[in-house]
Design a protein around this motif. Structure first.
Motif, PDB file in Angstrom:
ATOM      1  N   GLY A  22     124.461  82.529  73.525  1.00  0.00           N
ATOM      2  CA  GLY A  22     125.647  81.674  73.374  1.00  0.00           C
ATOM      3  C   GLY A  22     126.750  82.392  72.603  1.00  0.00           C
ATOM      4  N   MET A  23     126.354  83.074  71.515  1.00  0.00           N
ATOM      5  CA  MET A  23     127.354  83.741  70.671  1.00  0.00           C
ATOM      6  C   MET A  23     127.990  84.945  71.373  1.00  0.00           C
ATOM      7  N   LEU A  24     127.197  85.643  72.176  1.00  0.00           N
ATOM      8  CA  LEU A  24     127.768  86.768  72.944  1.00  0.00           C
ATOM      9  C   LEU A  24     128.808  86.231  73.920  1.00  0.00           C
ATOM     10  N   MET A  30     136.235  84.065  73.855  1.00  0.00           N
ATOM     11  CA  MET A  30     137.315  83.626  72.949  1.00  0.00           C
ATOM     12  C   MET A  30     138.323  84.734  72.664  1.00  0.00           C
ATOM     13  N   GLN A  31     137.822  86.008  72.549  1.00  0.00           N
ATOM     14  CA  GLN A  31     138.779  87.039  72.133  1.00  0.00           C
ATOM     15  C   GLN A  31     139.749  87.413  73.262  1.00  0.00           C
ATOM     16  N   GLY A  32     139.444  87.031  74.500  1.00  0.00           N
ATOM     17  CA  GLY A  32     140.359  87.317  75.606  1.00  0.00           C
ATOM     18  C   GLY A  32     141.399  86.225  75.821  1.00  0.00           C
ATOM     19  N   TRP A  45     134.313  78.036  65.348  1.00  0.00           N
ATOM     20  CA  TRP A  45     132.941  77.719  65.775  1.00  0.00           C
ATOM     21  C   TRP A  45     132.078  78.978  65.813  1.00  0.00           C
ATOM     22  N   HIS A  46     132.688  80.077  66.304  1.00  0.00           N
ATOM     23  CA  HIS A  46     131.964  81.346  66.374  1.00  0.00           C
ATOM     24  C   HIS A  46     131.520  81.765  64.964  1.00  0.00           C
ATOM     25  N   LYS A  47     132.416  81.601  64.006  1.00  0.00           N
ATOM     26  CA  LYS A  47     132.088  82.012  62.638  1.00  0.00           C
ATOM     27  C   LYS A  47     131.073  81.057  62.002  1.00  0.00           C
ATOM     28  N   TRP A  48     131.215  79.759  62.247  1.00  0.00           N
ATOM     29  CA  TRP A  48     130.282  78.788  61.665  1.00  0.00           C
ATOM     30  C   TRP A  48     128.863  79.020  62.194  1.00  0.00           C
ATOM     31  N   VAL A  49     128.786  79.125  63.530  1.00  0.00           N
ATOM     32  CA  VAL A  49     127.453  79.328  64.116  1.00  0.00           C
ATOM     33  C   VAL A  49     126.922  80.706  63.710  1.00  0.00           C
ATOM     34  N   GLY A  50     127.832  81.695  63.633  1.00  0.00           N
ATOM     35  CA  GLY A  50     127.423  83.052  63.269  1.00  0.00           C
ATOM     36  C   GLY A  50     126.806  83.108  61.875  1.00  0.00           C
ATOM     37  N   VAL A  51     127.402  82.398  60.924  1.00  0.00           N
ATOM     38  CA  VAL A  51     126.841  82.379  59.559  1.00  0.00           C
ATOM     39  C   VAL A  51     125.483  81.668  59.580  1.00  0.00           C
ATOM     40  N   THR A  52     125.368  80.626  60.394  1.00  0.00           N
ATOM     41  CA  THR A  52     124.078  79.925  60.525  1.00  0.00           C
ATOM     42  C   THR A  52     123.019  80.889  61.087  1.00  0.00           C
ATOM     43  N   VAL A  53     123.424  81.666  62.100  1.00  0.00           N
ATOM     44  CA  VAL A  53     122.502  82.636  62.704  1.00  0.00           C
ATOM     45  C   VAL A  53     122.087  83.677  61.661  1.00  0.00           C
ATOM     46  N   PHE A  54     123.030  84.071  60.807  1.00  0.00           N
ATOM     47  CA  PHE A  54     122.719  85.049  59.753  1.00  0.00           C
ATOM     48  C   PHE A  54     121.609  84.498  58.841  1.00  0.00           C
ATOM     49  N   ILE A  98     124.654  92.184  63.001  1.00  0.00           N
ATOM     50  CA  ILE A  98     125.784  91.664  63.800  1.00  0.00           C
ATOM     51  C   ILE A  98     126.495  90.523  63.059  1.00  0.00           C
ATOM     52  N   PRO A  99     125.775  89.478  62.646  1.00  0.00           N
ATOM     53  CA  PRO A  99     126.507  88.440  61.907  1.00  0.00           C
ATOM     54  C   PRO A  99     127.064  88.941  60.572  1.00  0.00           C
ATOM     55  N   LEU A 100     126.337  89.853  59.905  1.00  0.00           N
ATOM     56  CA  LEU A 100     126.850  90.382  58.628  1.00  0.00           C
ATOM     57  C   LEU A 100     128.169  91.122  58.852  1.00  0.00           C
ATOM     58  N   SER A 101     128.233  91.934  59.918  1.00  0.00           N
ATOM     59  CA  SER A 101     129.475  92.686  60.178  1.00  0.00           C
ATOM     60  C   SER A 101     130.621  91.721  60.497  1.00  0.00           C
ATOM     61  N   GLY A 102     130.304  90.599  61.178  1.00  0.00           N
ATOM     62  CA  GLY A 102     131.338  89.601  61.471  1.00  0.00           C
ATOM     63  C   GLY A 102     131.864  88.978  60.183  1.00  0.00           C
ATOM     64  N   TRP A 103     130.953  88.648  59.308  1.00  0.00           N
ATOM     65  CA  TRP A 103     131.318  88.032  58.021  1.00  0.00           C
ATOM     66  C   TRP A 103     132.156  89.012  57.181  1.00  0.00           C
ATOM     67  N   MET A 105     133.923  91.511  58.330  1.00  0.00           N
ATOM     68  CA  MET A 105     135.213  91.695  59.001  1.00  0.00           C
ATOM     69  C   MET A 105     136.176  90.566  58.636  1.00  0.00           C
ATOM     70  N   SER A 106     135.682  89.330  58.740  1.00  0.00           N
ATOM     71  CA  SER A 106     136.541  88.182  58.436  1.00  0.00           C
ATOM     72  C   SER A 106     137.008  88.227  56.986  1.00  0.00           C
ATOM     73  N   SER A 107     136.111  88.629  56.083  1.00  0.00           N
ATOM     74  CA  SER A 107     136.477  88.721  54.666  1.00  0.00           C
ATOM     75  C   SER A 107     137.580  89.753  54.483  1.00  0.00           C
ATOM     76  N   LEU A 142     128.294  97.071  67.601  1.00  0.00           N
ATOM     77  CA  LEU A 142     126.917  96.586  67.398  1.00  0.00           C
ATOM     78  C   LEU A 142     126.525  95.611  68.509  1.00  0.00           C
ATOM     79  N   ASN A 143     127.510  94.827  68.961  1.00  0.00           N
ATOM     80  CA  ASN A 143     127.219  93.889  70.050  1.00  0.00           C
ATOM     81  C   ASN A 143     126.887  94.629  71.346  1.00  0.00           C
ATOM     82  N   TYR A 144     127.614  95.727  71.618  1.00  0.00           N
ATOM     83  CA  TYR A 144     127.301  96.504  72.826  1.00  0.00           C
ATOM     84  C   TYR A 144     125.929  97.161  72.710  1.00  0.00           C
TER      85      TYR A 144
HETATM   86  C1  HEM Z   1     125.031  85.889  66.254  1.00  0.00           C
HETATM   87  C2  HEM Z   1     125.951  86.565  65.666  1.00  0.00           C
HETATM   88  C3  HEM Z   1     127.206  87.054  66.347  1.00  0.00           C
HETATM   89  C4  HEM Z   1     127.377  87.548  67.619  1.00  0.00           C
HETATM   90  C5  HEM Z   1     126.328  87.766  68.706  1.00  0.00           C
HETATM   91  C6  HEM Z   1     128.781  87.859  67.747  1.00  0.00           C
HETATM   92  C7  HEM Z   1     129.362  88.399  68.890  1.00  0.00           C
HETATM   93  C8  HEM Z   1     130.699  88.650  69.040  1.00  0.00           C
HETATM   94  C9  HEM Z   1     131.307  89.192  70.231  1.00  0.00           C
HETATM   95  C10 HEM Z   1     130.555  89.590  71.507  1.00  0.00           C
HETATM   96  C11 HEM Z   1     132.643  89.284  70.015  1.00  0.00           C
HETATM   97  C12 HEM Z   1     133.711  89.787  70.983  1.00  0.00           C
HETATM   98  C13 HEM Z   1     133.877  91.251  70.780  1.00  0.00           C
HETATM   99  C14 HEM Z   1     135.097  91.829  71.471  1.00  0.00           C
HETATM  100  O1  HEM Z   1     136.160  91.852  70.837  1.00  0.00           O
HETATM  101  O2  HEM Z   1     134.972  92.263  72.621  1.00  0.00           O
HETATM  102  C15 HEM Z   1     132.895  88.801  68.676  1.00  0.00           C
HETATM  103  C16 HEM Z   1     134.134  88.728  68.082  1.00  0.00           C
HETATM  104  C17 HEM Z   1     134.344  88.200  66.837  1.00  0.00           C
HETATM  105  N1  HEM Z   1     133.416  87.786  65.927  1.00  0.00           N
HETATM  106 FE1  HEM Z   1     131.428  87.692  66.237  1.00  0.00          FE
HETATM  107  N2  HEM Z   1     129.415  87.542  66.585  1.00  0.00           N
HETATM  108  C18 HEM Z   1     128.500  87.047  65.700  1.00  0.00           C
HETATM  109  C19 HEM Z   1     128.725  86.599  64.407  1.00  0.00           C
HETATM  110  C20 HEM Z   1     129.966  86.535  63.794  1.00  0.00           C
HETATM  111  C21 HEM Z   1     130.213  86.064  62.438  1.00  0.00           C
HETATM  112  C22 HEM Z   1     129.137  85.589  61.458  1.00  0.00           C
HETATM  113  C23 HEM Z   1     131.551  86.147  62.218  1.00  0.00           C
HETATM  114  C24 HEM Z   1     132.356  85.801  60.998  1.00  0.00           C
HETATM  115  C25 HEM Z   1     131.948  85.033  60.001  1.00  0.00           C
HETATM  116  C26 HEM Z   1     132.154  86.660  63.441  1.00  0.00           C
HETATM  117  C27 HEM Z   1     133.492  86.861  63.637  1.00  0.00           C
HETATM  118  C28 HEM Z   1     134.057  87.331  64.793  1.00  0.00           C
HETATM  119  C29 HEM Z   1     135.494  87.451  64.987  1.00  0.00           C
HETATM  120  C30 HEM Z   1     136.584  87.055  63.974  1.00  0.00           C
HETATM  121  C31 HEM Z   1     135.669  87.999  66.268  1.00  0.00           C
HETATM  122  C32 HEM Z   1     136.992  88.287  66.980  1.00  0.00           C
HETATM  123  C33 HEM Z   1     137.455  89.669  66.722  1.00  0.00           C
HETATM  124  C34 HEM Z   1     138.743  89.879  67.518  1.00  0.00           C
HETATM  125  O3  HEM Z   1     139.727  89.242  67.190  1.00  0.00           O
HETATM  126  O4  HEM Z   1     138.702  90.636  68.474  1.00  0.00           O
HETATM  127  N3  HEM Z   1     131.152  86.888  64.379  1.00  0.00           N
HETATM  128  N4  HEM Z   1     131.689  88.428  68.106  1.00  0.00           N
END
Ligand code: HEM
Ligand code: HEM
Length: 181
Positions: A22-24, A30-32, A45-54, A98-103, A105-107, A142-144
Protein backbone atom coordinates in the motif's frame (compact mmCIF):
# COMPACT_ATOMS: atom_id res chain seq x y z
CA UNK A 1 10.57 -30.74 7.68
CA UNK A 2 7.09 -29.92 8.90
CA UNK A 3 7.68 -26.99 11.27
CA UNK A 4 5.62 -23.95 10.33
CA UNK A 5 5.69 -20.29 11.28
CA UNK A 6 3.62 -19.34 14.33
CA UNK A 7 0.37 -17.43 13.99
CA UNK A 8 2.12 -14.29 15.27
CA UNK A 9 4.95 -14.61 12.72
CA UNK A 10 2.46 -15.14 9.89
CA UNK A 11 0.21 -12.32 11.09
CA UNK A 12 3.12 -9.86 11.28
CA UNK A 13 4.50 -11.01 7.92
CA UNK A 14 1.25 -10.51 6.01
CA UNK A 15 0.27 -7.33 7.83
CA UNK A 16 3.64 -5.78 6.92
CA UNK A 17 3.36 -7.09 3.35
CA UNK A 18 -0.04 -5.39 2.88
CA UNK A 19 1.20 -2.16 4.48
CA UNK A 20 4.35 -2.08 2.33
CA UNK A 21 2.47 -2.76 -0.91
CA UNK A 22 0.00 0.00 0.00
CA UNK A 23 2.76 2.44 0.96
CA UNK A 24 4.74 1.78 -2.23
CA UNK A 25 1.64 2.38 -4.35
CA UNK A 26 0.68 5.49 -2.39
CA UNK A 27 4.25 6.88 -2.47
CA UNK A 28 4.64 6.60 -6.24
CA UNK A 29 1.08 7.80 -6.90
CA UNK A 30 1.10 10.84 -4.62
CA UNK A 31 4.46 12.27 -5.67
CA UNK A 32 3.37 12.44 -9.34
CA UNK A 33 0.23 14.50 -8.57
CA UNK A 34 0.05 18.25 -9.22
CA UNK A 35 0.14 20.36 -6.06
CA UNK A 36 -3.33 20.45 -4.46
CA UNK A 37 -4.96 20.04 -1.03
CA UNK A 38 -5.65 16.39 -1.98
CA UNK A 39 -1.97 15.78 -2.67
CA UNK A 40 -1.02 17.25 0.72
CA UNK A 41 -3.65 15.08 2.41
CA UNK A 42 -2.14 11.98 0.76
CA UNK A 43 1.35 13.06 1.88
CA UNK A 44 0.03 13.30 5.45
CA UNK A 45 -1.52 9.83 5.26
CA UNK A 46 1.72 8.46 3.81
CA UNK A 47 3.66 9.91 6.73
CA UNK A 48 1.13 8.81 9.38
CA UNK A 49 0.97 5.24 8.12
CA UNK A 50 4.75 5.28 7.53
CA UNK A 51 5.48 6.15 11.17
CA UNK A 52 3.06 3.40 12.23
CA UNK A 53 4.93 0.95 9.97
CA UNK A 54 8.21 2.08 11.57
CA UNK A 55 6.88 1.22 15.05
CA UNK A 56 5.52 -2.11 13.78
CA UNK A 57 8.90 -2.87 12.18
CA UNK A 58 10.63 -2.26 15.53
CA UNK A 59 8.15 -4.63 17.18
CA UNK A 60 8.55 -7.20 14.44
CA UNK A 61 12.35 -7.13 14.63
CA UNK A 62 12.28 -7.39 18.46
CA UNK A 63 9.85 -10.29 18.18
CA UNK A 64 12.02 -12.01 15.56
CA UNK A 65 15.19 -11.62 17.67
CA UNK A 66 13.47 -13.41 20.54
CA UNK A 67 11.76 -16.13 18.46
CA UNK A 68 13.50 -18.65 16.20
CA UNK A 69 11.84 -19.22 12.82
CA UNK A 70 11.45 -22.81 11.60
CA UNK A 71 14.72 -24.12 10.17
CA UNK A 72 15.22 -24.56 6.44
CA UNK A 73 15.32 -28.11 5.18
CA UNK A 74 18.81 -29.64 5.48
CA UNK A 75 18.37 -30.98 1.94
CA UNK A 76 18.42 -27.39 0.65
CA UNK A 77 21.84 -26.53 -0.90
CA UNK A 78 24.06 -24.52 1.49
CA UNK A 79 24.34 -21.61 -0.97
CA UNK A 80 20.57 -21.35 -1.24
CA UNK A 81 20.22 -21.31 2.56
CA UNK A 82 22.74 -18.48 2.77
CA UNK A 83 20.90 -16.56 0.02
CA UNK A 84 17.56 -17.04 1.82
CA UNK A 85 18.96 -15.76 5.12
CA UNK A 86 20.70 -12.82 3.43
CA UNK A 87 17.47 -11.90 1.64
CA UNK A 88 15.48 -12.00 4.88
CA UNK A 89 18.09 -9.85 6.63
CA UNK A 90 17.88 -7.31 3.80
CA UNK A 91 14.09 -7.21 4.10
CA UNK A 92 14.27 -6.64 7.86
CA UNK A 93 16.83 -3.85 7.38
CA UNK A 94 14.77 -2.15 4.67
CA UNK A 95 11.59 -2.48 6.74
CA UNK A 96 13.35 -0.32 9.34
CA UNK A 97 15.43 1.98 7.09
CA UNK A 98 12.70 2.99 4.60
CA UNK A 99 10.32 4.57 7.11
CA UNK A 100 13.27 5.97 9.11
CA UNK A 101 14.67 7.68 5.99
CA UNK A 102 11.20 9.13 5.30
CA UNK A 103 10.96 10.49 8.83
CA UNK A 104 14.51 11.95 8.66
CA UNK A 105 13.74 13.50 5.25
CA UNK A 106 10.57 15.17 6.50
CA UNK A 107 12.42 16.47 9.57
CA UNK A 108 15.28 17.92 7.51
CA UNK A 109 12.81 19.52 5.10
CA UNK A 110 11.11 21.17 8.07
CA UNK A 111 7.75 19.36 7.77
CA UNK A 112 6.97 17.92 11.17
CA UNK A 113 4.79 14.80 11.21
CA UNK A 114 1.66 15.16 13.35
CA UNK A 115 0.55 11.55 13.72
CA UNK A 116 -3.04 11.24 12.41
CA UNK A 117 -3.34 14.99 12.99
CA UNK A 118 -3.19 14.47 16.76
CA UNK A 119 0.26 13.59 18.08
CA UNK A 120 3.28 15.70 17.03
CA UNK A 121 6.23 13.37 16.36
CA UNK A 122 9.61 14.87 17.28
CA UNK A 123 11.77 15.99 14.37
CA UNK A 124 14.93 13.90 14.32
CA UNK A 125 17.02 16.56 12.52
CA UNK A 126 17.35 20.33 12.31
CA UNK A 127 15.92 21.94 9.19
CA UNK A 128 18.49 21.67 6.37
CA UNK A 129 17.32 21.92 2.74
CA UNK A 130 20.36 20.20 1.17
CA UNK A 131 20.23 17.33 3.66
CA UNK A 132 16.46 17.05 3.07
CA UNK A 133 17.07 16.60 -0.66
CA UNK A 134 19.81 14.06 -0.05
CA UNK A 135 17.53 12.09 2.28
CA UNK A 136 14.78 12.19 -0.34
CA UNK A 137 17.20 10.49 -2.75
CA UNK A 138 18.02 7.97 -0.01
CA UNK A 139 14.30 7.30 0.64
CA UNK A 140 13.57 6.76 -3.06
CA UNK A 141 16.70 4.61 -3.64
CA UNK A 142 15.92 2.38 -0.66
CA UNK A 143 12.45 1.87 -2.09
CA UNK A 144 13.89 0.74 -5.44
CA UNK A 145 16.29 -1.58 -3.64
CA UNK A 146 13.34 -2.95 -1.65
CA UNK A 147 11.37 -3.62 -4.84
CA UNK A 148 14.34 -5.52 -6.31
CA UNK A 149 14.78 -7.67 -3.17
CA UNK A 150 11.01 -8.21 -3.02
CA UNK A 151 10.86 -9.44 -6.61
CA UNK A 152 13.56 -12.01 -5.76
CA UNK A 153 11.76 -12.88 -2.49
CA UNK A 154 8.40 -13.50 -4.16
CA UNK A 155 10.08 -15.28 -7.07
CA UNK A 156 11.87 -17.61 -4.65
CA UNK A 157 8.63 -18.34 -2.76
CA UNK A 158 6.86 -19.20 -6.03
CA UNK A 159 9.77 -21.32 -7.26
CA UNK A 160 9.72 -23.33 -4.02
CA UNK A 161 6.00 -23.88 -4.35
CA UNK A 162 5.58 -24.62 -8.05
CA UNK A 163 8.95 -26.04 -9.11
CA UNK A 164 10.55 -27.57 -6.01
CA UNK A 165 7.08 -28.42 -4.62
CA UNK A 166 8.27 -28.07 -1.01
CA UNK A 167 6.52 -26.49 2.01
CA UNK A 168 8.37 -23.13 2.11
CA UNK A 169 5.37 -21.11 0.92
CA UNK A 170 2.66 -23.09 2.71
CA UNK A 171 4.40 -22.84 6.07
CA UNK A 172 4.00 -19.03 5.83
CA UNK A 173 0.35 -19.22 4.74
CA UNK A 174 -2.58 -19.13 7.14
CA UNK A 175 -4.56 -22.33 7.38
CA UNK A 176 -4.28 -25.97 8.22
CA UNK A 177 -1.30 -27.63 9.82
CA UNK A 178 0.17 -27.42 13.26
CA UNK A 179 1.92 -24.10 13.94
CA UNK A 180 4.97 -25.29 15.79
CA UNK A 181 8.03 -23.15 16.28
C1 HEM B 1 6.51 1.77 4.83
C2 HEM B 1 7.28 2.80 4.76
C3 HEM B 1 7.40 3.68 3.54
C4 HEM B 1 7.39 3.33 2.21
C5 HEM B 1 7.29 1.94 1.58
C6 HEM B 1 7.53 4.57 1.47
C7 HEM B 1 7.58 4.65 0.08
C8 HEM B 1 7.67 5.81 -0.63
C9 HEM B 1 7.70 5.90 -2.07
C10 HEM B 1 7.67 4.71 -3.03
C11 HEM B 1 7.76 7.22 -2.40
C12 HEM B 1 7.81 7.81 -3.81
C13 HEM B 1 9.23 7.95 -4.22
C14 HEM B 1 9.44 8.78 -5.47
O1 HEM B 1 9.60 10.00 -5.32
O2 HEM B 1 9.44 8.21 -6.56
C15 HEM B 1 7.77 7.97 -1.17
C16 HEM B 1 7.82 9.35 -1.09
C17 HEM B 1 7.76 10.04 0.09
N1 HEM B 1 7.77 9.54 1.36
FE1 HEM B 1 7.72 7.59 1.86
N2 HEM B 1 7.60 5.60 2.35
C18 HEM B 1 7.52 5.11 3.62
C19 HEM B 1 7.55 5.83 4.81
C20 HEM B 1 7.62 7.21 4.90
C21 HEM B 1 7.64 7.97 6.15
C22 HEM B 1 7.63 7.37 7.55
C23 HEM B 1 7.70 9.29 5.81
C24 HEM B 1 7.75 10.51 6.69
C25 HEM B 1 7.42 10.55 7.97
C26 HEM B 1 7.70 9.36 4.36
C27 HEM B 1 7.71 10.52 3.63
C28 HEM B 1 7.70 10.58 2.26
C29 HEM B 1 7.63 11.84 1.52
C30 HEM B 1 7.55 13.25 2.13
C31 HEM B 1 7.68 11.49 0.16
C32 HEM B 1 7.59 12.43 -1.04
C33 HEM B 1 8.94 12.87 -1.48
C34 HEM B 1 8.76 13.75 -2.71
O3 HEM B 1 8.20 14.83 -2.56
O4 HEM B 1 9.12 13.31 -3.79
N3 HEM B 1 7.65 8.07 3.84
N4 HEM B 1 7.72 7.09 -0.11
C1 HEM C 1 3.32 -11.71 -2.13
C2 HEM C 1 4.27 -11.32 -1.30
C3 HEM C 1 5.11 -12.22 -0.41
C4 HEM C 1 5.25 -13.59 -0.42
C5 HEM C 1 4.60 -14.61 -1.35
C6 HEM C 1 6.15 -13.92 0.67
C7 HEM C 1 6.52 -15.19 1.04
C8 HEM C 1 7.31 -15.53 2.10
C9 HEM C 1 7.59 -16.87 2.54
C10 HEM C 1 7.08 -18.14 1.88
C11 HEM C 1 8.43 -16.79 3.61
C12 HEM C 1 8.99 -17.97 4.41
C13 HEM C 1 10.37 -18.32 3.96
C14 HEM C 1 10.92 -19.49 4.73
O1 HEM C 1 10.16 -20.39 5.09
O2 HEM C 1 12.12 -19.52 4.99
C15 HEM C 1 8.68 -15.40 3.86
C16 HEM C 1 9.49 -14.92 4.85
C17 HEM C 1 9.78 -13.59 5.02
N1 HEM C 1 9.21 -12.52 4.33
FE1 HEM C 1 7.89 -12.64 2.82
N2 HEM C 1 6.56 -12.77 1.27
C18 HEM C 1 5.94 -11.70 0.65
C19 HEM C 1 6.07 -10.37 0.95
C20 HEM C 1 6.96 -9.88 1.89
C21 HEM C 1 7.16 -8.47 2.15
C22 HEM C 1 6.42 -7.31 1.47
C23 HEM C 1 8.11 -8.39 3.12
C24 HEM C 1 8.68 -7.16 3.76
C25 HEM C 1 7.94 -6.17 4.17
C26 HEM C 1 8.50 -9.75 3.47
C27 HEM C 1 9.44 -10.08 4.42
C28 HEM C 1 9.76 -11.36 4.81
C29 HEM C 1 10.74 -11.68 5.83
C30 HEM C 1 11.59 -10.68 6.61
C31 HEM C 1 10.75 -13.08 5.97
C32 HEM C 1 11.63 -13.90 6.91
C33 HEM C 1 10.85 -14.31 8.13
C34 HEM C 1 11.79 -14.96 9.13
O3 HEM C 1 12.11 -16.13 8.97
O4 HEM C 1 12.21 -14.26 10.05
N3 HEM C 1 7.77 -10.63 2.70
N4 HEM C 1 7.98 -14.63 2.93
Amino acid sequence: MKARYTKTAKGLHWLMAVLFFGMLGLGFYMQGLPLSPDKLKLYSWHKWVGVTVFLLALFRIAWRVTHQPPALSSSMPRLMQIAAHAGHHMLYMLMFLIPLSGWLMSSAKGFQTVWFGVLPIPDLLEKDKMLGELLQTVHVSLNYLFIAVLVAHIGAALKHHFIDKDDILTRMLPGSGKDKS
